[in-house]
Design an enzyme around this catalytic site. Structure first.
Site, short mmCIF file in Angstrom:
data_model
loop_
_atom_site.label_atom_id
_atom_site.label_comp_id
_atom_site.label_asym_id
_atom_site.label_seq_id
_atom_site.Cartn_x
_atom_site.Cartn_y
_atom_site.Cartn_z
N HIS A 55 37.82 -29.14 -50.21
CA HIS A 55 36.40 -29.00 -49.88
C HIS A 55 36.19 -29.17 -48.37
O HIS A 55 35.46 -28.39 -47.74
CB HIS A 55 35.61 -30.05 -50.66
CG HIS A 55 34.16 -30.15 -50.30
ND1 HIS A 55 33.17 -29.53 -51.02
CD2 HIS A 55 33.53 -30.81 -49.29
CE1 HIS A 55 32.00 -29.80 -50.47
NE2 HIS A 55 32.20 -30.59 -49.43
N GLU A 56 36.82 -30.18 -47.79
CA GLU A 56 36.66 -30.43 -46.36
C GLU A 56 37.32 -29.33 -45.53
O GLU A 56 36.78 -28.90 -44.50
CB GLU A 56 37.23 -31.80 -46.00
CG GLU A 56 36.66 -32.97 -46.78
CD GLU A 56 35.14 -33.02 -46.77
OE1 GLU A 56 34.52 -32.50 -45.82
OE2 GLU A 56 34.57 -33.56 -47.73
N HIS B 197 35.09 -26.42 -45.40
CA HIS B 197 34.02 -26.59 -44.40
C HIS B 197 34.50 -26.10 -43.04
O HIS B 197 33.78 -25.40 -42.32
CB HIS B 197 33.63 -28.06 -44.30
CG HIS B 197 32.53 -28.46 -45.23
ND1 HIS B 197 31.32 -27.82 -45.28
CD2 HIS B 197 32.45 -29.49 -46.13
CE1 HIS B 197 30.54 -28.41 -46.18
NE2 HIS B 197 31.20 -29.42 -46.71
N GLU C 201 27.24 -26.72 -48.74
CA GLU C 201 28.01 -27.53 -49.69
C GLU C 201 28.48 -26.70 -50.88
O GLU C 201 29.62 -26.83 -51.35
CB GLU C 201 27.18 -28.72 -50.17
CG GLU C 201 26.99 -29.81 -49.14
CD GLU C 201 28.31 -30.34 -48.62
OE1 GLU C 201 29.21 -30.65 -49.44
OE2 GLU C 201 28.45 -30.44 -47.39
#
Length: 292
Positions: free
Chosen positions: A144-145, A148, A224
């Protein structure tokens, strides 16, 4: 709420400091000395707005390390640390970005990514996250990071914040000039901005800054969902990310410092100011997504 408040206050602080410096240099007198110069004001607002946002971006990584107490690791320590570094390396390679710095910080379950550039970012995870999740779930969180970073969310959110800052600076000074003109309409001898101008612009800089934060938070929530989908793609399936989010729902999230706002994994609080959608909405979006 605390994270977005820290984000707003830090951004406002940078813009207000730049505003004070500009006032000391006589910029306000130039803008209003012979009537409000809208063209010059727009240029000033752009410099102030984007300058404040990009200064915040450029200092985001060192500020994040300091405020969260991040310990940078290189994989030469414990087996767990080696696994974290290799996991970040693998996911970064899959995402097509340079190897980020990797760090660990003490605290409740959380993770974040920050940094001004895709190929020199920082990914950090908390000890609480490592202790409370399976390795597959931690890998999904790291994915997830990394997503980003690959999506360019740091720069995207900075540009959005810059636009909002420009709006705040421009509108507050237009209204400030109107208020100041109304207060001294019978005193034509005074030139340059008066007390009404300064008081109004300061109050509106703060008030409109919070309005702008609501808009920034909305954009953050959309990013997100994209990062969740990116993690699922990197993992090759949705279930690890769904499991990580479900587990987070039963955990007490840590509060992230400003420099990681809109980039952490934990959910936010408050409908308007939250930088993260509800965990249930994020899980539902993953469950309803079409997988190739």
């Amino acid at each position: 709420m605390k994270r977005i408040l820290l984000f707003v206050l830090t951004n406002l602080a940078v813009v207000l400091v730049l505003g004070v410096v500009a006032s000391l240099l006589g910029v306000n007198h130039y803008l209003t000395g012979n009537g409000l110069n809208l063209g010059a004001l727009l240029g000033f607002a752009l410099v102030m707005g984007f300058g404040g946002a990009f200064i915040s971006l450029l200092i985001s990584k060192p500020m994040a390390k300091w405020s969260a107490g991040v310990r940078v690791i290189d994989g030469s320590g414990s087996p767990d640390e080696r696994w974290i570094v290799e996991t970040v390396r693998k996911l970064a390679s899959q995402a097509g970005i340079g190897m980020p710095e990797v760090g660990i910080f003490d605290g409740a379950p959380n993770a974040f990514a920050t940094g001004a550039f895709k190929n020199s970012a920082l990914v950090a995870v908390s000890t609480g996250l490592l202790q409370g999740m399976t390795r597959e779930e931690v890998e999904a969180v790291i994915g997830h990071e990394v997503a980003h970073i690959a999506n360019g969310d740091m720069v995207t959110m900075t540009l959005i914040q810059g636009v909002m800052n420009t709006f705040v600076v421009f509108l507050s000074r237009v209204i400030g000039y109107a208020v100041d003109s109304a207060l001294r309409k019978n005193n034509d001898s005074q030139t340059g901005p008066g007390m009404g101008y300064y008081v109004t612009t300061i109050v509106l800089d703060i008030a409109l800054g919070f309005v702008a934060a609501i808009i920034v938070a909305w954009f953050s929530r959309q990013r997100e969902f994209r990062a969740d989908a990116g993690a699922a793609r990197l993992m090759g399936r949705r279930q690890p990310m769904i499991a990580a989010l479900a587990r987070l729902g039963g955990m007490q999230p840590a509060q992230l410092p400003k420099s990681m706002a809109a980039l952490g994994i934990a959910g936010g609080i408050g409908q308007w100011f939250s930088t993260h959608p509800p965990l249930e909405a994020r899980i539902a979006a993953l469950q309803n997504a079409h997988q190739d």
